[in-house]
Design a protein around this motif. Structure first.
Motif, PDB file in Angstrom:
ATOM      1  N   LEU A  29       0.810  -1.228   0.000  1.00  0.00           N
ATOM      2  CA  LEU A  29       0.000   0.000   0.000  1.00  0.00           C
ATOM      3  C   LEU A  29       0.836   1.267   0.000  1.00  0.00           C
ATOM      4  N   CYS A  30       1.785   1.358   0.922  1.00  0.00           N
ATOM      5  CA  CYS A  30       2.532   2.612   1.056  1.00  0.00           C
ATOM      6  C   CYS A  30       3.921   2.573   0.432  1.00  0.00           C
ATOM      7  N   GLY A  31       4.426   1.376   0.117  1.00  0.00           N
ATOM      8  CA  GLY A  31       5.746   1.261  -0.499  1.00  0.00           C
ATOM      9  C   GLY A  31       6.906   1.309   0.471  1.00  0.00           C
ATOM     10  N   GLU A  32       6.612   1.422   1.757  1.00  0.00           N
ATOM     11  CA  GLU A  32       7.673   1.410   2.780  1.00  0.00           C
ATOM     12  C   GLU A  32       8.019  -0.031   3.135  1.00  0.00           C
ATOM     13  N   ALA A  33       9.124  -0.193   3.862  1.00  0.00           N
ATOM     14  CA  ALA A  33       9.529  -1.533   4.297  1.00  0.00           C
ATOM     15  C   ALA A  33       8.524  -2.077   5.313  1.00  0.00           C
ATOM     16  N   ILE A  34       8.194  -3.345   5.177  1.00  0.00           N
ATOM     17  CA  ILE A  34       7.249  -4.008   6.086  1.00  0.00           C
ATOM     18  C   ILE A  34       7.875  -4.194   7.457  1.00  0.00           C
ATOM     19  N   GLY A  35       9.107  -4.538   7.477  1.00  0.00           N
ATOM     20  CA  GLY A  35       9.814  -4.794   8.728  1.00  0.00           C
ATOM     21  C   GLY A  35      10.307  -6.230   8.765  1.00  0.00           C
ATOM     22  N   LYS A  36      11.576  -6.356   8.965  1.00  0.00           N
ATOM     23  CA  LYS A  36      12.225  -7.665   8.962  1.00  0.00           C
ATOM     24  C   LYS A  36      11.658  -8.589  10.031  1.00  0.00           C
ATOM     25  N   LEU A  37      11.479  -8.078  11.246  1.00  0.00           N
ATOM     26  CA  LEU A  37      10.963  -8.919  12.334  1.00  0.00           C
ATOM     27  C   LEU A  37       9.543  -9.387  12.044  1.00  0.00           C
ATOM     28  N   ARG A  38       8.732  -8.505  11.471  1.00  0.00           N
ATOM     29  CA  ARG A  38       7.363  -8.892  11.100  1.00  0.00           C
ATOM     30  C   ARG A  38       7.390 -10.003  10.061  1.00  0.00           C
ATOM     31  N   LEU A  39       8.255  -9.888   9.077  1.00  0.00           N
ATOM     32  CA  LEU A  39       8.344 -10.904   8.033  1.00  0.00           C
ATOM     33  C   LEU A  39       8.909 -12.220   8.556  1.00  0.00           C
ATOM     34  N   MET A  40       9.807 -12.133   9.513  1.00  0.00           N
ATOM     35  CA  MET A  40      10.340 -13.372  10.096  1.00  0.00           C
ATOM     36  C   MET A  40       9.252 -14.085  10.905  1.00  0.00           C
ATOM     37  N   ALA A  41       8.357 -13.309  11.519  1.00  0.00           N
ATOM     38  CA  ALA A  41       7.256 -13.896  12.282  1.00  0.00           C
ATOM     39  C   ALA A  41       6.128 -14.358  11.367  1.00  0.00           C
ATOM     40  N   PHE A  42       5.852 -13.585  10.316  1.00  0.00           N
ATOM     41  CA  PHE A  42       4.778 -13.908   9.375  1.00  0.00           C
ATOM     42  C   PHE A  42       5.294 -13.640   7.965  1.00  0.00           C
ATOM     43  N   PRO A  43       5.969 -14.634   7.357  1.00  0.00           N
ATOM     44  CA  PRO A  43       6.637 -14.415   6.074  1.00  0.00           C
ATOM     45  C   PRO A  43       5.712 -14.089   4.902  1.00  0.00           C
ATOM     46  N   ARG A  44       4.396 -14.244   5.075  1.00  0.00           N
ATOM     47  CA  ARG A  44       3.451 -13.943   3.990  1.00  0.00           C
ATOM     48  C   ARG A  44       2.949 -12.502   4.039  1.00  0.00           C
ATOM     49  N   ALA A  45       3.409 -11.726   5.002  1.00  0.00           N
ATOM     50  CA  ALA A  45       2.922 -10.352   5.176  1.00  0.00           C
ATOM     51  C   ALA A  45       3.178  -9.525   3.919  1.00  0.00           C
ATOM     52  N   THR A  46       2.183  -8.748   3.531  1.00  0.00           N
ATOM     53  CA  THR A  46       2.316  -7.864   2.365  1.00  0.00           C
ATOM     54  C   THR A  46       2.115  -6.405   2.745  1.00  0.00           C
ATOM     55  N   LEU A  47       1.761  -6.160   4.018  1.00  0.00           N
ATOM     56  CA  LEU A  47       1.518  -4.798   4.488  1.00  0.00           C
ATOM     57  C   LEU A  47       2.366  -4.513   5.722  1.00  0.00           C
ATOM     58  N   CYS A  48       2.830  -3.271   5.835  1.00  0.00           N
ATOM     59  CA  CYS A  48       3.512  -2.855   7.055  1.00  0.00           C
ATOM     60  C   CYS A  48       2.469  -2.783   8.179  1.00  0.00           C
ATOM     61  N   MET A  49       2.923  -2.657   9.399  1.00  0.00           N
ATOM     62  CA  MET A  49       1.985  -2.662  10.538  1.00  0.00           C
ATOM     63  C   MET A  49       1.011  -1.492  10.482  1.00  0.00           C
ATOM     64  N   ASP A  50       1.465  -0.310  10.079  1.00  0.00           N
ATOM     65  CA  ASP A  50       0.562   0.843  10.010  1.00  0.00           C
ATOM     66  C   ASP A  50      -0.559   0.607   8.998  1.00  0.00           C
ATOM     67  N   CYS A  51      -0.200   0.121   7.810  1.00  0.00           N
ATOM     68  CA  CYS A  51      -1.223  -0.135   6.782  1.00  0.00           C
ATOM     69  C   CYS A  51      -2.134  -1.278   7.199  1.00  0.00           C
ATOM     70  N   LYS A  52      -1.584  -2.295   7.856  1.00  0.00           N
ATOM     71  CA  LYS A  52      -2.395  -3.418   8.315  1.00  0.00           C
ATOM     72  C   LYS A  52      -3.411  -2.952   9.359  1.00  0.00           C
ATOM     73  N   ARG A  53      -2.972  -2.103  10.282  1.00  0.00           N
ATOM     74  CA  ARG A  53      -3.896  -1.554  11.299  1.00  0.00           C
ATOM     75  C   ARG A  53      -5.018  -0.766  10.634  1.00  0.00           C
ATOM     76  N   ARG A  54      -4.650   0.078   9.660  1.00  0.00           N
ATOM     77  CA  ARG A  54      -5.659   0.878   8.961  1.00  0.00           C
ATOM     78  C   ARG A  54      -6.651  -0.044   8.231  1.00  0.00           C
ATOM     79  N   GLU A  55      -6.141  -1.093   7.609  1.00  0.00           N
ATOM     80  CA  GLU A  55      -7.006  -2.044   6.883  1.00  0.00           C
ATOM     81  C   GLU A  55      -7.982  -2.744   7.831  1.00  0.00           C
ATOM     82  N   GLU A  56      -7.497  -3.114   9.013  1.00  0.00           N
ATOM     83  CA  GLU A  56      -8.350  -3.827   9.967  1.00  0.00           C
ATOM     84  C   GLU A  56      -9.392  -2.927  10.596  1.00  0.00           C
ATOM     85  N   ARG A  57      -9.148  -1.624  10.639  1.00  0.00           N
ATOM     86  CA  ARG A  57     -10.134  -0.687  11.203  1.00  0.00           C
ATOM     87  C   ARG A  57     -11.314  -0.464  10.277  1.00  0.00           C
ATOM     88  N   ARG A  58     -11.129  -0.722   8.992  1.00  0.00           N
ATOM     89  CA  ARG A  58     -12.205  -0.485   8.018  1.00  0.00           C
ATOM     90  C   ARG A  58     -13.302  -1.468   8.166  1.00  0.00           C
TER      91      ARG A  58
END
Length: 133
Positions: free
Chosen positions: A104-133
């Motif tokens: 969504l935003c083109g920023e880095a998702i975060g290495k630790l997030r990807l190591m915990a959930f390697p299928r992640a396609t959104l950074c935490m900020d975008c994921k939070r915004r998506e879940e609030r909708r």
């Protein structure tokens, strides 16, 4: 150890080749497992359907039980298919160099997030915004 060119946040160390290889290996193993589980689910669903869901010769409890079992199996298969698609997408992103970049935003998702959930396609900020909708 050489570093890969996968995206990282500014407060993270770059991916090592070993870390990237470990993520790839996990995804490849998940892909094989999910494909096998989908075959098993299809076989289980076929067995359920072969048992008949029309109620011929079954009492209401049997029909209800068969319907519940069929619905659970269909739901499980749908979840497995979705995970399979996500896993294939993550492997493709690893291959084309876009792994670790938020869709969504083109920023880095975060290495630790990807190591915990390697299928992640959104950074935490975008994921939070998506879940609030």
């Amino acid at each position: 150890m050489p570093k890969t060119s996968l995206a990282v946040r500014s407060d993270e160390t770059p991916w090592t080749d070993a870390e990237a290889a470990a993520v790839r290996e996990e995804l490849v193993e998940d892909l094989a497992r999910l494909k096998s589980e989908l075959v098993d689910s299809a076989r289980d669903l076929q067995d359920i359907l072969a048992g008949g869901v029309d109620g011929a010769g079954n009492d209401q409890a049997d029909v209800g039980s068969n319907s519940l079992e069929r619905d659970a199996e269909l739901s499980l298969a749908a979840n497995q298919r979705e995970l399979l698609i996500q896993t294939e997408k993550a492997l493709a992103r690893l291959g084309d160099g876009t792994y670790g970049v938020c869709e969504l935003c083109g920023e880095a998702i975060g290495k630790l997030r990807l190591m915990a959930f390697p299928r992640a396609t959104l950074c935490m900020d975008c994921k939070r915004r998506e879940e609030r909708r």
